[in-house]
Design a protein around this motif. Structure first.
Motif, PDB file in Angstrom:
ATOM      1  N   THR A  52       0.816  -1.208   0.000  1.00 37.46           N
ATOM      2  CA  THR A  52       0.000   0.000   0.000  1.00 37.46           C
ATOM      3  C   THR A  52       0.851   1.259   0.000  1.00 37.46           C
ATOM      4  O   THR A  52       1.772   1.397   0.815  1.00 37.46           O
ATOM      5  N   CYS A  53       0.548   2.174  -0.890  1.00 36.61           N
ATOM      6  CA  CYS A  53       1.246   3.452  -0.937  1.00 36.61           C
ATOM      7  C   CYS A  53       0.907   4.262   0.303  1.00 36.61           C
ATOM      8  O   CYS A  53      -0.276   4.480   0.599  1.00 36.61           O
ATOM      9  N   PRO A  54       1.900   4.740   1.043  1.00 37.31           N
ATOM     10  CA  PRO A  54       1.629   5.497   2.268  1.00 37.31           C
ATOM     11  C   PRO A  54       1.078   6.897   2.002  1.00 37.31           C
ATOM     12  O   PRO A  54       0.581   7.547   2.921  1.00 37.31           O
ATOM     13  N   VAL A  55       1.142   7.366   0.760  1.00 38.99           N
ATOM     14  CA  VAL A  55       0.663   8.710   0.435  1.00 38.99           C
ATOM     15  C   VAL A  55      -0.785   8.691  -0.055  1.00 38.99           C
ATOM     16  O   VAL A  55      -1.652   9.378   0.493  1.00 38.99           O
ATOM     17  N   CYS A  56      -1.071   7.887  -1.075  1.00 38.84           N
ATOM     18  CA  CYS A  56      -2.416   7.892  -1.664  1.00 38.84           C
ATOM     19  C   CYS A  56      -3.208   6.635  -1.380  1.00 38.84           C
ATOM     20  O   CYS A  56      -4.406   6.568  -1.700  1.00 38.84           O
ATOM     21  N   GLY A  57      -2.571   5.627  -0.833  1.00 38.38           N
ATOM     22  CA  GLY A  57      -3.285   4.407  -0.493  1.00 38.38           C
ATOM     23  C   GLY A  57      -3.443   3.423  -1.639  1.00 38.38           C
ATOM     24  O   GLY A  57      -4.090   2.378  -1.474  1.00 38.38           O
ATOM     25  N   GLN A  58      -2.859   3.709  -2.801  1.00 38.97           N
ATOM     26  CA  GLN A  58      -2.968   2.764  -3.911  1.00 38.97           C
ATOM     27  C   GLN A  58      -2.273   1.461  -3.556  1.00 38.97           C
ATOM     28  O   GLN A  58      -1.204   1.447  -2.961  1.00 38.97           O
ATOM     29  N   LYS A  59      -2.907   0.344  -3.953  1.00 41.38           N
ATOM     30  CA  LYS A  59      -2.382  -0.963  -3.614  1.00 41.38           C
ATOM     31  C   LYS A  59      -1.784  -1.645  -4.840  1.00 41.38           C
ATOM     32  O   LYS A  59      -2.288  -1.495  -5.949  1.00 41.38           O
TER      33      LYS A  59
END
Length: 239
Positions: A52-59
């Motif tokens: 999971t991206c810590p900035v935008c939440g994209q997985k």
């Protein structure tokens, strides 16, 4: 069977063993104990991860894709590239997305979905409920950083219960009702393997000494001794 006819033994055969399955947390022991399928949590495997991206939440499905996304979409982010640790958990070498400050307990729970070896009771290293084996030796997962575990073999209660050789230990824990509320069970169960591996057929004194750091708020200490003693003999005999 009417509710008024349920004995304590009957309760443990259904509700109690379901509690053991929750207490030893997803150990996949239904076929071992003859428990109804709906009463037992399945064995948790550590093979399918989502990063999971810590900035935008994209997985993403893999760490490399996460890094590529992060560098393309958030080049100015001040949080730095998401960290990843390669851990050997229950015989599987896996890349796990972690924060540098995460303990092994947090990582097993948040990144791996292994709730058995990730019990949080005191979170201060004082109760032993989060005990795992690192290179075969008991260690407190709540006081060990995940990044410290790279290059070491981690074993949780799930991995032990899935080992055919340790089926007698699972059976003995159920037989002697060693699990009550179940919170301490994964830690006790993990240390139990260490005891059997260390002593072969341990004495009561040896078992009690090795389990001294594992606190049971239900007070089932004597039942752990009986279960481990019986399991050790069965394992030595190849049963």
């Amino acid at each position: 069977m009417a509710m008024t006819d349920v004995s304590r033994r009957d309760f443990f055969k259904v509700g109690g063993i379901a509690g053991l399955a929750a207490g030893v947390a997803g150990l996949g022991i239904g076929s071992v104990l003859g428990v109804p399928e709906e009463a037992v949590a399945e064995t948790v495997t550590v093979t399918d991860f989502v990063y999971t991206c810590p900035v935008c939440g994209q997985k993403t499905a893999d760490y490399e894709s996460l890094v590529a996304h992060f560098e393309e979409a958030h080049p100015d982010a001040n949080c730095g590239i998401p960290q990843c640790a390669t851990l050997n958990i229950n015989g599987n070498e896996i890349k796990v997305q972690v924060e540098p400050q995460w303990t092994l307990r947090e990582t097993l729970l948040k990144a791996c979905g292994l709730h058995g070896g990730a019990k949080e009771m005191c979170d201060r290293g004082g109760c032993g409920s989060c005990t795992v084996l690192i290179d075969g030796v008991p260690a407190l997962a709540c006081t060990t950083l995940a990044v410290q575990c790279e290059g070491h073999e981690i074993e949780t209660s799930e991995g032990i219960a899935a080992d055919e050789r340790y089926r007698p230990l699972v059976e003995a824990y159920a037989k002697h009702d060693a699990s009550q509320c179940g919170y301490c069970t994964p830690g006790q169960f993990t240390v139990a393997k260490y005891i059997i591996e260390k002593y072969g057929e341990p004495t009561e004194e040896q078992i009690r000494e090795e389990l001294a750091g594992n606190i049971c708020r239900c007070g089932t200490y004597s039942r752990h001794v009986k279960a481990i003693t019986e399991a050790a003999a069965a394992i030595k005999g190849g049963n």
